[in-house]
Enzyme design. Structure first.
Site, short mmCIF file in Angstrom:
data_model
loop_
_atom_site.label_atom_id
_atom_site.label_comp_id
_atom_site.label_asym_id
_atom_site.label_seq_id
_atom_site.Cartn_x
_atom_site.Cartn_y
_atom_site.Cartn_z
N HIS A 159 15.09 -5.06 24.20
CA HIS A 159 15.90 -4.72 23.03
C HIS A 159 17.06 -3.85 23.49
CE1 HIS A 159 12.68 -6.19 20.46
NE2 HIS A 159 11.83 -5.37 21.06
N TYR A 197 0.78 -1.23 0.00
CA TYR A 197 0.00 0.00 0.00
C TYR A 197 0.81 1.29 0.00
CZ TYR A 197 -3.78 -3.18 1.39
OH TYR A 197 -4.70 -4.21 1.45
N ASN A 213 -1.49 -10.34 21.36
CA ASN A 213 -0.55 -10.63 20.29
C ASN A 213 0.87 -10.62 20.85
OD1 ASN A 213 0.93 -10.92 17.98
ND2 ASN A 213 0.28 -9.02 17.03
N PRO A 214 1.34 -11.75 21.39
CA PRO A 214 2.63 -11.78 22.09
C PRO A 214 3.82 -11.46 21.20
CG PRO A 214 1.76 -14.00 21.79
CD PRO A 214 0.66 -13.06 21.43
N ALA A 236 8.78 -0.35 19.27
CA ALA A 236 9.07 -0.86 20.61
C ALA A 236 10.35 -0.30 21.20
CB ALA A 236 9.15 -2.39 20.57
N SER A 249 5.73 -1.08 10.62
CA SER A 249 6.35 -2.28 10.05
C SER A 249 7.63 -1.92 9.30
CB SER A 249 5.36 -3.00 9.12
OG SER A 249 4.21 -3.39 9.84
N ASN A 285 11.36 -5.97 13.51
CA ASN A 285 11.11 -4.68 12.88
C ASN A 285 11.95 -3.57 13.51
OD1 ASN A 285 8.95 -4.59 10.71
ND2 ASN A 285 7.88 -5.80 12.26
#
Length: 265
Positions: free
Chosen positions: A217, A79, A240-241, A123, A93, A188
């Site tokens: 992270h 898209y 959504n783990p 994140a 993303s 990501n």
């Protein structure tokens, strides 16, 4: 009032939509939502008071100032060019940027229209700092993620292997470009860090840690003059783990910076 459209109706999109009014009241409004599953689109649109759109053309016909993406790497690839031809795009993303062809196509579309593809922190944070390293040049980046085994389950890079629930193990070690191919739903943030820093050398380690309560992270970056170490921890979204709720909040923060009278970059 800035019009906002949403691509995606999964866990992160729901967090974003449900916290939207409190964070951005008076400055932004969600006018439309589109996703692969129209039933989910309808449910979230009804909850949000937005239009449920079946196609991208329907979504863009609402003339949003920004489209936000919570639909995954492939959706962003599908898209991005069409969105950028019409308006600005905020994406989580960032793994799509590991594909040089996609990045070139998106950049061409943005330059041609005068719009922007904006990568949210997701994140992690510190992408502004990493841009400093990019402008200076010569950066070396090391990125490490610690995740619970179940959050990595089913990744192509495991090749059907089941990670141990009893001992820590390295699920992946190699380049960030290879990591996004092998673990497309898990790295990501590493791709975003590499892209933001324009690191000349980069490496990714993905560790599976049984019993881990928080995804962590850590990144280390250096050039001839500067050195930085950053670490971020967050609990996975129960729905959504593989994702962190901070990714949704980071888009709210991004829109806040883009529309607030005083912005922090």
């Amino acid at each position: 009032m800035e019009k906002i459209a949403v691509i995606g109706a999964g866990a992160l999109a729901r967090v974003f939509c449900r916290r939207f009014a409190a964070a951005l009241a008076g400055r932004c409004e969600i006018t439309g939502i589109m996703s692969r599953t129209f039933e989910k689109t309808e449910a979230l649109a009804a909850e949000t008071g937005a239009a449920a759109c079946r196609t991208l053309d329907d979504l863009l016909a609402l003339n949003p100032g920004y489209v936000v993406e919570f639909a995954g790497v492939q959706a962003l690839k599908d898209y991005a060019s069409a969105v950028l031809a019409r308006t600005n795009l905020i994406a989580v993303s960032a793994g799509a940027l590991a594909d040089p062809a996609f990045r070139a196509k998106a950049e061409e579309a943005a330059r041609g229209s005068g719009h922007r593809l904006i990568i949210a922190n997701g994140a992690i944070g510190g992408l502004d700092l990493l841009r400093t390293y990019a402008l200076m040049g010569g950066a070396k980046l090391e990125f490490e993620s610690l995740k619970a085994p179940k959050s990595l389950a089913g990744a192509p890079g495991l090749k059907g292997r089941t990670l141990s629930e009893e001992r820590e193990e390295v699920a992946f070690s190699g380049s960030i470009d290879e990591a996004i191919r092998e673990f497309p739903k898990n790295v990501n943030v590493a791709v975003a860090a590499r892209a933001a820093s324009a690191a000349e050398q980069s490496r990714m380690t993905l560790r599976s840690v049984p019993g881990l309560k928080e995804t962590t992270h850590s990144l280390r970056i250096e050039n001839q003059l500067l050195h930085a170490e950053l670490s971020f921890s967050s609990r996975p979204d129960p729905e959504n783990p593989r994702s962190s709720v901070s990714a949704a909040w980071s888009v709210l923060a991004c829109l806040d910076a883009l529309t607030a009278p005083i912005a922090f970059f």
